[in-house]
Scaffold this active site. Structure first.
Site, PDB file in Angstrom:
ATOM      1  N   HIS A   1      89.183 -85.970  -9.781  1.00 23.25           N
ATOM      2  CA  HIS A   1      89.889 -86.626 -10.889  1.00 23.25           C
ATOM      3  C   HIS A   1      89.034 -87.758 -11.461  1.00 23.25           C
ATOM      4  O   HIS A   1      88.989 -87.975 -12.673  1.00 23.25           O
ATOM      5  CB  HIS A   1      91.230 -87.158 -10.382  1.00 23.25           C
ATOM      6  CG  HIS A   1      92.217 -87.431 -11.462  1.00 23.25           C
ATOM      7  ND1 HIS A   1      93.431 -88.033 -11.208  1.00 23.25           N
ATOM      8  CD2 HIS A   1      92.198 -87.207 -12.806  1.00 23.25           C
ATOM      9  CE1 HIS A   1      94.104 -88.151 -12.342  1.00 23.25           C
ATOM     10  NE2 HIS A   1      93.379 -87.657 -13.316  1.00 23.25           N
TER      11      HIS A   1
ATOM     12  N   GLU B   1      96.391 -81.664  -5.269  1.00 24.69           N
ATOM     13  CA  GLU B   1      96.522 -82.993  -4.681  1.00 24.69           C
ATOM     14  C   GLU B   1      96.357 -82.916  -3.172  1.00 24.69           C
ATOM     15  O   GLU B   1      96.922 -82.035  -2.521  1.00 24.69           O
ATOM     16  CB  GLU B   1      97.908 -83.582  -4.973  1.00 24.69           C
ATOM     17  CG  GLU B   1      98.217 -83.829  -6.434  1.00 24.69           C
ATOM     18  CD  GLU B   1      97.751 -85.196  -6.918  1.00 24.69           C
ATOM     19  OE1 GLU B   1      97.139 -85.935  -6.126  1.00 24.69           O
ATOM     20  OE2 GLU B   1      98.027 -85.511  -8.084  1.00 24.69           O
TER      21      GLU B   1
ATOM     22  N   HIS C   1      92.545 -84.144  -6.430  1.00 31.75           N
ATOM     23  CA  HIS C   1      93.186 -85.451  -6.550  1.00 31.75           C
ATOM     24  C   HIS C   1      93.590 -85.944  -5.157  1.00 31.75           C
ATOM     25  O   HIS C   1      93.508 -85.215  -4.178  1.00 31.75           O
ATOM     26  CB  HIS C   1      94.483 -85.342  -7.349  1.00 31.75           C
ATOM     27  CG  HIS C   1      94.372 -84.767  -8.712  1.00 31.75           C
ATOM     28  ND1 HIS C   1      94.421 -85.534  -9.843  1.00 31.75           N
ATOM     29  CD2 HIS C   1      94.253 -83.474  -9.139  1.00 31.75           C
ATOM     30  CE1 HIS C   1      94.339 -84.758 -10.916  1.00 31.75           C
ATOM     31  NE2 HIS C   1      94.236 -83.502 -10.513  1.00 31.75           N
TER      32      HIS C   1
ATOM     33  N   ASP D   1      90.335 -91.170  -7.641  1.00 31.53           N
ATOM     34  CA  ASP D   1      90.548 -90.157  -6.610  1.00 31.53           C
ATOM     35  C   ASP D   1      89.672 -88.920  -6.828  1.00 31.53           C
ATOM     36  O   ASP D   1      89.302 -88.633  -7.960  1.00 31.53           O
ATOM     37  CB  ASP D   1      92.032 -89.767  -6.540  1.00 31.53           C
ATOM     38  CG  ASP D   1      92.609 -89.287  -7.870  1.00 31.53           C
ATOM     39  OD1 ASP D   1      92.331 -89.913  -8.910  1.00 31.53           O
ATOM     40  OD2 ASP D   1      93.342 -88.282  -7.868  1.00 31.53           O
TER      41      ASP D   1
END
Length: 197
Positions: free
Chosen positions: A163, A124, A42, A173
């Site tokens: 994602h 992330e 992400h 993303d």
């Protein structure tokens, strides 16, 4: 090569080697029989397009001040998390044990299987779709991916995805700025060490 002891520790504790621990309350148990078999990449930046502040950690820990920025008013009450965040300088912050179900994917599907949170690990990158990621981030992500692949062999290069791939039309993303070919090359070179950076 990553040691057998480190692999065993990761499988037992779900804690990434070298990561700073910042526990989020936003997680739950994985459903029974939901084997860890997917790694999802992400991006996030708070405020959007800005880097370096404490806002991402505050958001994942339900401490975001809605008065600090107009955008925060729209997300302050949302409860989400990821297993880990990779900062622009390559620092890894872990919010949820890999053994638990982080709330990162939302409505999603991979290879015909829905609810990817049940069986995936979410990482992330501090970034945005159209801003190039840093060398340190690629190295750290490759290190995490290698550790995860050694601990959960169901995850191979074909089960590392974005994602946007598991929630098409809803999420974009890690975006066009993420160089998948370069990341895979980094992963190949990290296969001998398994370090985070």
């Amino acid at each position: 090569m990553i040691s057998e002891r480190r692999i065993a520790s990761l499988r037992e504790t779900g804690r990434l080697s070298g990561a700073r621990w910042c526990p989020s309350p936003n997680y739950g148990p994985r459903p029974e029989g939901a084997n860890i078999s997917l790694l999802v990449v992400h991006n996030i930046s708070l405020p959007p397009g800005q880097f370096g502040g404490p806002e991402i950690e505050n958001f994942f820990c339900n401490r975001l001040d809605p008065a600090a920025h107009p955008y925060f008013e729209t997300i302050a009450d949302i409860q989400v998390s990821a297993h880990a965040l990779i900062r622009r300088d390559g620092e890894v912050v872990q919010f949820v044990s890999l053994l638990d179900r982080a709330w990162h994917a939302g409505r999603s599907c991979f290879d015909g299987r829905e609810e990817c949170n049940d069986f995936s690990i979410g990482v992330e990158l501090e970034g945005a779709d159209d801003i190039p990621y840093t060398e340190a981030q690629y190295r750290a992500l490759a290190g995490i991916a290698h550790q995860v692949m050694m601990a959960w062999p169901e995850i191979d290069a074909g089960r590392i995805t974005g994602h946007s791939d598991i929630a098409p039309g809803r999420k974009t993303d890690p975006g066009p700025a993420f160089d998948w070919q370069y990341f895979m090359a980094c992963l190949d070179t990290r296969s001998g060490s398994g370090e985070l950076a």
